[in-house]
Scaffold this motif. Sequence first.
Motif, PDB file in Angstrom:
ATOM      1  N   VAL A 116       5.479  -2.903  -6.418  1.00  0.00           N
ATOM      2  CA  VAL A 116       4.481  -3.973  -6.523  1.00  0.00           C
ATOM      3  C   VAL A 116       3.893  -4.032  -7.926  1.00  0.00           C
ATOM      4  O   VAL A 116       3.746  -5.115  -8.517  1.00  0.00           O
ATOM      5  N   ALA A 117       3.567  -2.870  -8.488  1.00  0.00           N
ATOM      6  CA  ALA A 117       3.020  -2.851  -9.843  1.00  0.00           C
ATOM      7  C   ALA A 117       4.015  -3.425 -10.850  1.00  0.00           C
ATOM      8  O   ALA A 117       3.631  -4.154 -11.779  1.00  0.00           O
ATOM      9  N   ALA A 118       5.295  -3.119 -10.673  1.00  0.00           N
ATOM     10  CA  ALA A 118       6.309  -3.674 -11.576  1.00  0.00           C
ATOM     11  C   ALA A 118       6.402  -5.184 -11.425  1.00  0.00           C
ATOM     12  O   ALA A 118       6.535  -5.907 -12.424  1.00  0.00           O
ATOM     13  N   TRP A 119       6.326  -5.688 -10.197  1.00  0.00           N
ATOM     14  CA  TRP A 119       6.336  -7.140  -9.998  1.00  0.00           C
ATOM     15  C   TRP A 119       5.116  -7.793 -10.657  1.00  0.00           C
ATOM     16  O   TRP A 119       5.183  -8.929 -11.115  1.00  0.00           O
ATOM     17  N   GLN A 120       4.022  -7.043 -10.717  1.00  0.00           N
ATOM     18  CA  GLN A 120       2.821  -7.547 -11.383  1.00  0.00           C
ATOM     19  C   GLN A 120       2.928  -7.484 -12.908  1.00  0.00           C
ATOM     20  O   GLN A 120       2.056  -8.016 -13.599  1.00  0.00           O
ATOM     21  N   GLY A 121       3.948  -6.809 -13.408  1.00  0.00           N
ATOM     22  CA  GLY A 121       4.062  -6.598 -14.845  1.00  0.00           C
ATOM     23  C   GLY A 121       3.252  -5.420 -15.344  1.00  0.00           C
ATOM     24  O   GLY A 121       3.094  -5.241 -16.556  1.00  0.00           O
ATOM     25  N   GLN A 122       2.763  -4.580 -14.437  1.00  0.00           N
ATOM     26  CA  GLN A 122       1.972  -3.395 -14.792  1.00  0.00           C
ATOM     27  C   GLN A 122       2.916  -2.187 -14.848  1.00  0.00           C
ATOM     28  O   GLN A 122       2.947  -1.347 -13.948  1.00  0.00           O
ATOM     29  N   PHE A 123       3.674  -2.094 -15.929  1.00  0.00           N
ATOM     30  CA  PHE A 123       4.781  -1.141 -15.959  1.00  0.00           C
ATOM     31  C   PHE A 123       4.316   0.307 -16.088  1.00  0.00           C
ATOM     32  O   PHE A 123       4.930   1.210 -15.510  1.00  0.00           O
ATOM     33  N   ALA A 124       3.263   0.568 -16.828  1.00  0.00           N
ATOM     34  CA  ALA A 124       2.750   1.936 -16.922  1.00  0.00           C
ATOM     35  C   ALA A 124       2.232   2.409 -15.568  1.00  0.00           C
ATOM     36  O   ALA A 124       2.455   3.563 -15.160  1.00  0.00           O
ATOM     37  N   THR A 125       1.554   1.527 -14.856  1.00  0.00           N
ATOM     38  CA  THR A 125       1.063   1.861 -13.512  1.00  0.00           C
ATOM     39  C   THR A 125       2.235   2.119 -12.575  1.00  0.00           C
ATOM     40  O   THR A 125       2.221   3.073 -11.782  1.00  0.00           O
ATOM     41  N   ALA A 126       3.248   1.271 -12.661  1.00  0.00           N
ATOM     42  CA  ALA A 126       4.428   1.442 -11.814  1.00  0.00           C
ATOM     43  C   ALA A 126       5.082   2.794 -12.063  1.00  0.00           C
ATOM     44  O   ALA A 126       5.408   3.535 -11.123  1.00  0.00           O
ATOM     45  N   GLU A 127       5.252   3.158 -13.337  1.00  0.00           N
ATOM     46  CA  GLU A 127       5.881   4.436 -13.655  1.00  0.00           C
ATOM     47  C   GLU A 127       5.047   5.602 -13.114  1.00  0.00           C
ATOM     48  O   GLU A 127       5.606   6.590 -12.620  1.00  0.00           O
ATOM     49  N   GLY A 128       3.738   5.472 -13.187  1.00  0.00           N
ATOM     50  CA  GLY A 128       2.880   6.522 -12.646  1.00  0.00           C
ATOM     51  C   GLY A 128       3.112   6.735 -11.169  1.00  0.00           C
ATOM     52  O   GLY A 128       3.174   7.884 -10.687  1.00  0.00           O
ATOM     53  N   HIS A 129       3.249   5.644 -10.416  1.00  0.00           N
ATOM     54  CA  HIS A 129       3.497   5.775  -8.977  1.00  0.00           C
ATOM     55  C   HIS A 129       4.860   6.407  -8.714  1.00  0.00           C
ATOM     56  O   HIS A 129       4.984   7.287  -7.841  1.00  0.00           O
ATOM     57  N   TYR A 130       5.873   5.977  -9.431  1.00  0.00           N
ATOM     58  CA  TYR A 130       7.196   6.562  -9.215  1.00  0.00           C
ATOM     59  C   TYR A 130       7.180   8.060  -9.511  1.00  0.00           C
ATOM     60  O   TYR A 130       7.765   8.864  -8.771  1.00  0.00           O
ATOM     61  N   ARG A 131       6.508   8.447 -10.582  1.00  0.00           N
ATOM     62  CA  ARG A 131       6.476   9.870 -10.930  1.00  0.00           C
ATOM     63  C   ARG A 131       5.694  10.679  -9.894  1.00  0.00           C
ATOM     64  O   ARG A 131       6.040  11.836  -9.603  1.00  0.00           O
ATOM     65  N   GLN A 132       4.646  10.096  -9.342  1.00  0.00           N
ATOM     66  CA  GLN A 132       3.907  10.794  -8.287  1.00  0.00           C
ATOM     67  C   GLN A 132       4.766  10.938  -7.039  1.00  0.00           C
ATOM     68  O   GLN A 132       4.709  11.972  -6.341  1.00  0.00           O
ATOM     69  N   ALA A 133       5.568   9.936  -6.740  1.00  0.00           N
ATOM     70  CA  ALA A 133       6.483  10.045  -5.601  1.00  0.00           C
ATOM     71  C   ALA A 133       7.518  11.133  -5.850  1.00  0.00           C
ATOM     72  O   ALA A 133       7.800  11.963  -4.971  1.00  0.00           O
ATOM     73  N   LEU A 134       8.085  11.161  -7.041  1.00  0.00           N
ATOM     74  CA  LEU A 134       9.080  12.185  -7.378  1.00  0.00           C
ATOM     75  C   LEU A 134       8.479  13.588  -7.319  1.00  0.00           C
ATOM     76  O   LEU A 134       9.149  14.549  -6.916  1.00  0.00           O
TER      77      LEU A 134
END
Length: 293
Positions: A116-134
């Motif tokens: 969702v963050a990536a669809w919003q164009g919030q790429f740093a936020t998106a990466e943070g979520h992916y890294r927390q999932a990993l």
Amino acid sequence: MSAPVLMVRGTLRQYRHDFSGALADYAAAQEQDADLAGAHAWRGAIYLVQADYTAAEKECAALRRLGRTVLFGGCAGLTLAYTGHLDQAYRTLQQALAASSDDDHRLWLHTRLGEVAAWQGQFATAEGHYRQALAIGRDDGYLLAAWCDFLLDRNRPAAVVDQLAAWESSDGLLLRLAEAETRLKLPAATAHRQALDDRFAAARRRGDTTHRAEEARFYLRLKNDAKTAVALAAENYRVQREPRDARILLEAASAAGDADAARPVLDWLQASGFEDAGLRQLARQLSQSGAVR
């Protein structure tokens, strides 16, 4: 047949993309236990795949009535995301995350928040979520695919190679690995492209159509065969209509110069209000090509 057995069979059926059979099994399980939260959650997930948002909302409402805060938040959050309400979707998924202490749920929610963050164009936020999932430390194919797609979109193929070096057994992840290797002109790319070709051919021989979206992407990005890619992507979109399915059909139609093939996605974008800028740009390019009837 008992409700637990019906739930297992329904889950197996939905993994094989027999969505009508899965929905029937979950409905039969609900006849035995109307408050079976898992059945509502899975039915909601299938309706989202099919882009039947009215039906999905009913399953979300049932989860809310049952007091299943996390399951409701996941269901409602994705429904909002797919129907043009990304900001509200992000907040809803965040609320579900805050309410969850289960690692599996948290991994899934962080993954979807990343999307969702990536669809919003919030790429740093998106990466943070992916890294927390990993960081949760669970092997999860959907997470790895979403994360590596994000990296490829950000033109970071070397990170994909590092991430997927041990995942050649998964067709979907091997596809992303081969794409990254091809971009980097690595020697391993040739063998991995051939392995994918062989695997997709074997799937066709046994009548397995569950990976049409991945096969379409393979033909488009790694074989440069847009005509075959658009046919596969169109077949896939008749069964699965999530944003990633829409994207490969738009990309293939654009590459093939076959804007009419993308009409179902263009109609979906118009009806749903889905907000991803990348898909919107692809749709505008196709609509402006003058080839859409």
